[in-house]
Design a protein around this motif. Structure first.
Motif, PDB file in Angstrom:
ATOM      1  N   MET A  63       0.854  -1.186   0.000  1.00  0.00           N
ATOM      2  CA  MET A  63       0.000   0.000   0.000  1.00  0.00           C
ATOM      3  C   MET A  63       0.895   1.243   0.000  1.00  0.00           C
ATOM      4  N   GLU A  66       0.560   4.925   1.327  1.00  0.00           N
ATOM      5  CA  GLU A  66       0.785   5.190   2.751  1.00  0.00           C
ATOM      6  C   GLU A  66       2.237   5.559   3.033  1.00  0.00           C
ATOM      7  N   VAL A  70       6.612   0.520   3.245  1.00  0.00           N
ATOM      8  CA  VAL A  70       5.479  -0.231   3.780  1.00  0.00           C
ATOM      9  C   VAL A  70       5.739  -1.733   3.685  1.00  0.00           C
ATOM     10  N   GLY A 129     -11.522   6.135   4.706  1.00  0.00           N
ATOM     11  CA  GLY A 129     -10.339   5.651   3.999  1.00  0.00           C
ATOM     12  C   GLY A 129     -10.654   5.195   2.586  1.00  0.00           C
ATOM     13  N   TYR A 133      -9.499   6.694  -1.099  1.00  0.00           N
ATOM     14  CA  TYR A 133      -8.809   5.945  -2.143  1.00  0.00           C
ATOM     15  C   TYR A 133      -9.603   5.890  -3.439  1.00  0.00           C
ATOM     16  N   TRP A 151      -6.144  13.830   2.230  1.00  0.00           N
ATOM     17  CA  TRP A 151      -6.689  12.946   3.249  1.00  0.00           C
ATOM     18  C   TRP A 151      -7.480  13.707   4.300  1.00  0.00           C
TER      19      TRP A 151
END
Length: 167
Positions: A63, A66, A70, A129, A133, A151
């Motif tokens: 992901m 992020e 990750v 969330g 996305y 965000w």
């Protein structure tokens, strides 16, 4: 993005019980939307990438939206019927997520219904969330930069809406 995003998720029954569903419509061919949601190079533009051989039924998903550092999550693909249906199970921390999406096309519009089975994660963060996305996906389908999606326009402002669905 200029307009303040509005939550549009709903709760419903799915293959794993109650789930949150979020719908988006795109003025794009179904094959293009499918590619943006499944091909690693296209997926990377808005959420992350996968590595491995999907024919085995498992891939590692990173992901990357992020951050660059990750850890991969293992996705067990439970359904893949291009260009209409995809479902996978993944573990997130100590929990498991059951994710799926369905695509349909009519009169030049591709509709995506994205769903996640309800689990232990608070709906007040899960819903915002996925709204975030999916709007990043929309930006890439428009040929724009997904990083334009902020965000902070989604969380925590959408949290109360999603928490109220769970009550």
């Amino acid at each position: 993005m200029n307009a303040t995003p509005q939550p549009n998720g709903q709760l419903g029954e799915g293959p794993h019980g109650r789930e949150v569903r979020i719908e988006r419509r795109f003025r794009a061919p179904i094959d293009d939307v499918w590619a943006a949601m499944t091909e690693p190079e296209r997926l990377q533009r808005w959420i992350g990438r996968w590595e491995g051989d999907p024919a085995t039924g498992r891939v590692a998903f990173f992901m990357t939206a992020e951050g660059d550092d990750v850890e991969p999550e293992e996705f067990a693909i439970t359904e893949c019927s291009p260009p209409h249906r995809f479902a996978a199970d993944t573990s997130v921390g100590d929990g498991a997520w059951h994710l799926r999406f369905e695509l349909s096309h009519e009169d030049g519009i591709t509709t995506v219904v994205f769903a996640q089975a309800l689990g232990d994660d608070p709906l007040g963060s899960v819903g915002p969330g996925w709204e975030y996305y999916l709007d990043r996906l929309a930006r890439t389908l428009e040929g724009e930069d997904a990083d334009d999606v902020d965000w902070h326009s989604y969380y925590p402002s959408m949290s109360e809406y999603y928490e109220s669905l769970a009550r």
